[in-house]
Design an enzyme around this catalytic site. Structure first.
Site, PDB file in Angstrom:
ATOM      1  CG  ASP A   1      -1.991   1.002   1.120  1.00  0.00           C
ATOM      2  OD1 ASP A   1      -2.385   1.432   0.026  1.00  0.00           O
ATOM      3  OD2 ASP A   1      -2.538   1.361   2.232  1.00  0.00           O
TER       4      ASP A   1
ATOM      5  NE  ARG B   1      -4.156   6.718  -7.309  1.00  0.00           N
ATOM      6  CZ  ARG B   1      -4.210   6.387  -6.181  1.00  0.00           C
ATOM      7  NH1 ARG B   1      -3.971   7.390  -5.178  1.00  0.00           N
ATOM      8  NH2 ARG B   1      -4.252   5.130  -5.769  1.00  0.00           N
TER       9      ARG B   1
ATOM     10  CG  HIS C   1       0.173   2.057  -9.432  1.00  0.00           C
ATOM     11  ND1 HIS C   1      -0.145   1.630  -8.137  1.00  0.00           N
ATOM     12  CD2 HIS C   1      -1.174   2.754  -9.922  1.00  0.00           C
ATOM     13  CE1 HIS C   1      -1.415   1.965  -7.787  1.00  0.00           C
ATOM     14  NE2 HIS C   1      -1.840   2.934  -8.861  1.00  0.00           N
TER      15      HIS C   1
ATOM     16  CG  LEU D   1       9.623 -17.395  -3.168  1.00  0.00           C
ATOM     17  CD1 LEU D   1       9.369 -17.446  -1.804  1.00  0.00           C
ATOM     18  CD2 LEU D   1       9.969 -15.913  -3.509  1.00  0.00           C
TER      19      LEU D   1
ATOM     20  CG  LEU E   1      -7.143  -7.873   8.091  1.00  0.00           C
ATOM     21  CD1 LEU E   1      -7.820  -8.990   8.812  1.00  0.00           C
ATOM     22  CD2 LEU E   1      -5.579  -8.184   8.057  1.00  0.00           C
ATOM     23  CB  SER E   2      -7.650  -3.912   2.772  1.00  0.00           C
ATOM     24  OG  SER E   2      -7.335  -2.700   3.104  1.00  0.00           O
TER      25      SER E   2
ATOM     26  CD  GLU F   1       2.623 -13.022  15.862  1.00  0.00           C
ATOM     27  OE1 GLU F   1       2.647 -11.677  16.481  1.00  0.00           O
ATOM     28  OE2 GLU F   1       1.985 -13.988  16.566  1.00  0.00           O
TER      29      GLU F   1
HETATM   30  C1  FPP Z   1      -1.830   0.140  -3.504  1.00  0.00           C
HETATM   31  O1  FPP Z   1      -1.472   1.602  -3.330  1.00  0.00           O
HETATM   32  C2  FPP Z   1      -1.121  -0.500  -4.383  1.00  0.00           C
HETATM   33  C3  FPP Z   1      -1.931  -1.042  -5.623  1.00  0.00           C
HETATM   34  C4  FPP Z   1      -3.615  -0.721  -5.576  1.00  0.00           C
HETATM   35  C5  FPP Z   1      -1.178  -1.660  -6.730  1.00  0.00           C
HETATM   36  C6  FPP Z   1      -0.201  -2.671  -6.238  1.00  0.00           C
HETATM   37  C7  FPP Z   1       0.805  -2.729  -7.374  1.00  0.00           C
HETATM   38  C8  FPP Z   1       2.165  -2.826  -7.470  1.00  0.00           C
HETATM   39  C9  FPP Z   1       2.932  -2.835  -6.385  1.00  0.00           C
HETATM   40  C10 FPP Z   1       2.819  -2.741  -8.776  1.00  0.00           C
HETATM   41  C11 FPP Z   1       2.551  -3.971  -9.827  1.00  0.00           C
HETATM   42  C12 FPP Z   1       2.839  -5.229  -9.107  1.00  0.00           C
HETATM   43  C13 FPP Z   1       3.062  -6.153  -9.963  1.00  0.00           C
HETATM   44  C14 FPP Z   1       3.142  -7.458  -9.398  1.00  0.00           C
HETATM   45  C15 FPP Z   1       2.965  -6.059 -11.296  1.00  0.00           C
HETATM   46  P1  FPP Z   1      -2.641   2.692  -3.350  1.00  0.00           P
HETATM   47  O2  FPP Z   1      -2.675   3.153  -4.890  1.00  0.00           O
HETATM   48  O3  FPP Z   1      -3.802   2.249  -2.670  1.00  0.00           O
HETATM   49  O4  FPP Z   1      -1.836   4.090  -2.571  1.00  0.00           O
HETATM   50  P2  FPP Z   1      -2.383   5.047  -1.737  1.00  0.00           P
HETATM   51  O5  FPP Z   1      -3.172   4.406  -0.791  1.00  0.00           O
HETATM   52  O6  FPP Z   1      -1.354   5.646  -1.165  1.00  0.00           O
HETATM   53  O7  FPP Z   1      -3.379   5.773  -2.648  1.00  0.00           O
END
Ligand code: FPP
Length: 246
Positions: free
Chosen positions: A24, A37, A41, A135, A199-200, A211
């Protein structure tokens, strides 16, 4: 410094076999840099590589990452498109290394909702890495835990209706066997970045005795050293599973 951390991890035994991570904070990372944004990512993708390598070095057996939730389908189409493009970029860029590192990748979630190109890419990565034995990397996309549990109930009901299952025999094991994670032990450790205490809708059943480690570090800044720090914190916990200490 980080080598010393890894040495500490290895010295203190009991590395968690299964680590789950709620990645997150990508959006906030981008906002603090006045970037759109999707840049967050993209930076988050490098952190995925960091934790995979950190997990391999520490001897973690299963790593389960929450990349895209069912609820994330409600984000603006532009952001969803950027995330899907990134997923394909990740797959193109990482397949050879993941395979060489012995990582078996599985995507967990409602994959039928993916577009044809993303779907073909995830199937390709799973197929190309299936033999990996160092893994297991589970990437949850289009995933929601309540939907996963609902699906398990539907599958069990269908087996009962077909006369292949006695409802009286439905126990916790039977439910676990019908989840996307059936092949894996429950996570020992849940890490959530960016400081949120939620936990979303992630692995609600499987995290019953995990844990929990929450760090304020935003996902794109998360490194293998942060992973090892979380493992060190885990090694200092006493897990009782509802019992008293011995
Ligand atoms: C949460 O941050 C993250 C996501 C919704 C996307 C997770 C994606 C990646 C880590 C990149 C791609 C991964 C792979 C495996 C290809 P948020 O956008 O909710 O952040 P915020 O809460 O700060 O707005």
């Amino acid at each position: 410094m980080s080598d010393e951390l890894l040495r500490q991890v290895q010295l203190h035994g009991s590395v968690p076999a299964h680590i789950a991570i709620i990645m997150d904070g990508n959006g906030r990372w981008a906002r603090t840099r006045a970037l759109p944004r999707p840049f967050g990512h993209k930076a988050g993708m490098s952190a995925v590589r960091e934790v995979v390598e950190g997990a391999l070095a520490a001897g973690v057996e299963v790593l389960t990452l929450f990349a895209f939730s069912q609820e994330n389908w409600q984000r603006p189409a532009e952001e969803i498109g950027a995330l899907m493009d990134l997923l394909e970029e990740y797959i193109t860029r990482e397949t050879q290394d993941l395979r060489a590192q012995g990582v078996a990748v599985r995507f967990l979630g409602d994959l039928d909702r993916l577009g044809p190109s993303a779907r073909a890419a995830v199937d390709r990565l799973m197929e190309h890495t299936a033999a990996g034995s160092k893994l297991a990397l589970n990437i949850c996309i289009s995933y929601g835990s309540r939907a996963e549990l609902t699906r398990a109930a539907r599958l069990l009901a269908a087996e009962a209706a077909a006369g292949r299952l006695d409802p009286a025999e439905i126990d916790e094991e039977a439910i676990s066997r019908h989840l996307y994670t059936a092949a894996f032990p429950d996570p020992d450790l849940l890490i959530r970045t960016s400081g949120e205490l939620r936990l979303s809708n992630f692995l609600l059943w499987q995290l019953a005795y995990a844990e929990i480690f929450v760090t304020s570090v935003l996902w794109p800044d998360f490194t293998r050293a942060h992973l090892w720090e979380a493992i060190r914190a885990y090694q200092q916990r006493e897990r009782r599973f509802g019992k008293v200490s011995l």
